[in-house]
Design an enzyme around this catalytic site. Structure first.
Site, short mmCIF file in Angstrom:
data_model
loop_
_atom_site.label_atom_id
_atom_site.label_comp_id
_atom_site.label_asym_id
_atom_site.label_seq_id
_atom_site.Cartn_x
_atom_site.Cartn_y
_atom_site.Cartn_z
N ASN A 162 -2.28 10.12 -5.91
CA ASN A 162 -1.96 9.85 -4.51
C ASN A 162 -0.56 10.36 -4.23
O ASN A 162 0.44 9.66 -4.47
CB ASN A 162 -2.06 8.35 -4.23
CG ASN A 162 -3.50 7.85 -4.31
OD1 ASN A 162 -4.30 8.08 -3.41
ND2 ASN A 162 -3.82 7.20 -5.42
N GLU A 163 -0.47 11.59 -3.77
CA GLU A 163 0.80 12.26 -3.57
C GLU A 163 1.48 11.78 -2.28
O GLU A 163 0.87 11.07 -1.47
CB GLU A 163 0.57 13.78 -3.50
CG GLU A 163 -0.03 14.39 -4.77
CD GLU A 163 0.96 14.54 -5.90
OE1 GLU A 163 2.04 13.90 -5.86
OE2 GLU A 163 0.67 15.30 -6.85
#
Length: 639
Positions: A162-163
């Site tokens: 989850n950037e």
């Protein structure tokens, strides 16, 4: 009262943080918690549903779980697992796949049922991904939800993949990887260009549903992002900050990963301190930098307004503290890294005697000596000390394949020009070229190619050491066995590595040993090489009298310098010496321009080194000391 003190200490922290001395202890503690959950569920006749992570961080946890299974009978028959993520596209049998990782580090060594293992599928057609992700979420719900989710954290602040920009309610999905994430993975793939640009990951919303969440982080490399995640505002720019909103979440850290949290980095802001010399030095330098005032201009009001009233009360007045710290910093500066002959050495970092010292510079890679301490290296030789250099590894994984072919072509032309038969060399060259053309990312080179890469690094190291003024007899190539795997992951250290190092130390019997003190990367070559030297000296200390008079100085590599309060010897460099150091670095032609493993800094090594040395000099200048062109910094290690 103790509880109130703890709350005051941690008031900047927005979630529960537990800190252990090192990652080994922390990993065992997390594994014990997982084992208790599994056994509790077994006693109740229920499944234990675990969310698992990959990467270097959880390896110690998995090792301990395997030990508990083999030695203490921990069964995984009732365990169901869901992995966080997988690169996309990715074949499950690829060395870089998380299927391979989980099998090698956990699943192949325990009694878990294979049908209970769930890992995102990197082989799907693109149009199948959405359906797969929805089904992955449904499988987690059908299993009863995650009892415990294990997380690591990336330097972008990502959890799973989850950037930055991920939504707090996101579910399992296909994502695009951040450039920094891909750079960090580049060593596993043989270059960033081979790292997939996408991945399938559980979403933050999926992670939030877990009944318990443990995020683990080790090493100083993670300290900056940990501070943001724990003390920063909730922001999509640092997805790990969303965990501040989750119930029952805990960060488990080693001391290095926690080092930038307020209670450890600037403890005077949250509690009364025991003011030892190091903490006073650190605090005064911090105050000087925070207020942008030279140390000698700091006032009692400055101390009182910035959480340091206790220091002034106990050790003041302020000007006395200023003078004391200013003098301590001034005494770290020396143009005589081997000690100044005939001088009073009571306030100098190195001893005056013996006037001519035997010094050995240990260089983990064949260019660390000139990149990290080239100016001091040259200064020691110029001042007449008996200097040796030891290149601990061949560095052969950090040479471009094109360079191998170029050097082989040179060798063939040389043989032909001398009227010799080059047919055997030509055959070797043809085989090399064919292999390189068909080479897969991170594939281990043939022995011939590895040899040529070693020769390239060796010839460059000799050229650099000769330029510094060292005779060939004082240049040593150890080629320590642990390094020679041909892969980015190395063999374990054995007695063979230590015995080779002990033999060299016994041969030189140095008064000074210079070693790389880069510990931010716990799996890096530098810390492995340091530990080999440390163990060698410990063993020799039992039998060799000269070890009692041997001082060990640590230097830093091309990326980070010691903090000013840590520095115990600062060697100033003149503009001419900076040029000489640069020229020594230039001898390492295979590492110029774009090195094979540049890290997240695109600058050439000589540029990094010069700017780092200049920044150290500027820090001393800003604190009110003399303004030098550049400085190389060292910290003494006591063994």
């Amino acid at each position: 009262m103790a509880r109130l003190n703890l709350l005051e200490e941690t008031r900047f922290e927005k979630l529960l943080v537990t800190v252990y001395p090192d990652k080994q202890i922390a990993s065992v503690k997390v594994a014990e918690r997982i084992a208790r959950l599994i056994r509790r569920k077994q006693e109740a006749g229920e499944q234990a549903v675990l969310g698992l992570a990959t990467g270097a961080t959880p390896v110690g946890v998995y090792e301990e779980l395997v030990r508990l299974h083999k030695e203490e009978g921990l069964s995984f028959q009732n365990v169901v697992t869901f992995n966080l993520d997988e690169y996309y596209p990715m074949q499950p049998d690829a060395p870089q796949s998380y299927v391979t990782f989980m099998n090698e580090n956990l699943f192949d060594h325990i009694d878990i049922k294979r049908e209970n293992i769930h890992i995102p599928d990197g082989t799907l057609a693109l149009e199948e991904v959405v359906t797969f992700c929805l089904n992955y979420e449904r499988q987690i719900e059908e299993a009863g939800g995650l009892d415990l989710q294990i997380l690591g954290i990336g330097r972008t602040g990502h959890v799973g993949f989850n950037e930055p920009g991920s939504a707090p309610n996101s579910g399992t999905r296909l994502v695009t990887l951040d450039d920094l994430t891909r750079r960090d993975a580049s060593r596993d793939f043989g270059g960033k260009e081979n790292v997939p640009t996408k991945a399938i990951t559980m979403g933050i919303g999926t992670i939030f549903k877990a009944r318990e969440i443990i995020l683990m982080a080790w090493s100083g490399k993670k300290a900056p992002i940990i501070k943001k995640a724990v003390e920063g505002e909730v922001s999509g720019e640092v997805p790990a900050t969303y965990l501040q909103l989750a119930d029952n979440v805990e960060f488990v850290l080693d001391a290095d990963a926690a080092s930038e949290l307020t209670r450890f980095d600037t403890p005077w802001l949250v509690k009364d301190c025991i003011w030892d010399e190091m903490l006073i030095k650190k605090a005064v330098i911090w105050l000087s930098n925070t207020l942008r005032k030279p140390i000698l201009k700091l006032t009692e009001e400055d101390y009182n307004n910035n959480g340091m009233a206790q220091l002034v009360t106990e050790r003041g007045p302020a000007y006395n503290i200023n003078i004391h710290i200013f003098n301590k910093l001034q005494h770290t500066i020396t143009g005589w890294p081997g000690g100044k002959p005939g001088a009073d050495d009571s306030q100098r970092p190195e001893r005056a005697l013996p006037e001519k010292k035997r010094s050995i510079v240990f260089s983990p890679h064949p260019d660390d000596d000139v990149i990290s301490m080239g100016g001091t290296f040259i200064r020691l030789i110029d001042q007449g000390h008996d200097v040796h250099v030891a290149y601990q590894t061949s560095g052969n994984t950090a040479v471009w394949d094109d360079d191998v072919l170029r050097y082989m072509e040179f060798a063939i032309d040389l043989e032909n020009s001398l009227g010799r038969d080059s047919s055997e060399l030509q055959t070797v060259y043809d085989n090399m070229r064919q292999f390189i053309q068909q080479k897969q990312p991170n594939q281990v080179d043939t022995q011939e190619i590895r040899n040529v890469k070693s020769y390239i690094r060796k010839s460059e190291a000799i050229a650099g050491a000769r330029y510094a003024g060292l005779p060939d007899s004082h240049i040593h190539f150890q080629a320590l066995p642990f390094y020679e795997s041909g892969k980015t992951s190395k063999y374990p250290v054995t007695d063979a590595d230590i015995e080779l190092t002990m033999e060299l130390l016994q041969q030189v019997k140095p008064h000074q040993v210079f070693v790389a003190g880069d510990f931010a990367d716990p799996n890096g070559t530098h810390i492995v090489c340091f530990n080999i030297i440390a163990e060698s000296l410990r063993r020799l200390k039992q039998t060799e009298d000269w070890v009692q008079d041997c001082w060990v100085w640590m230097y830093r590599g091309a990326w980070h310098e010691f903090k000013p309060y840590e520095i115990e010897m600062a060697v100033p460099l003149s503009p001419l010496e900076v040029i000489r150091k640069r020229n020594a670095i230039f001898k390492h032609q295979s590492q110029k321009d774009t090195p094979v493993f540049p890290g997240d800094d695109s600058r050439e090594f000589w540029v990094r080194a010069e700017q780092r040395n200049r920044e150290t000099a500027l820090q001393y200048d800003n604190l009110g000391l003399a303004d030098y062109e550049a400085m190389e910094a060292f910290v003494r290690w006591h063994f």
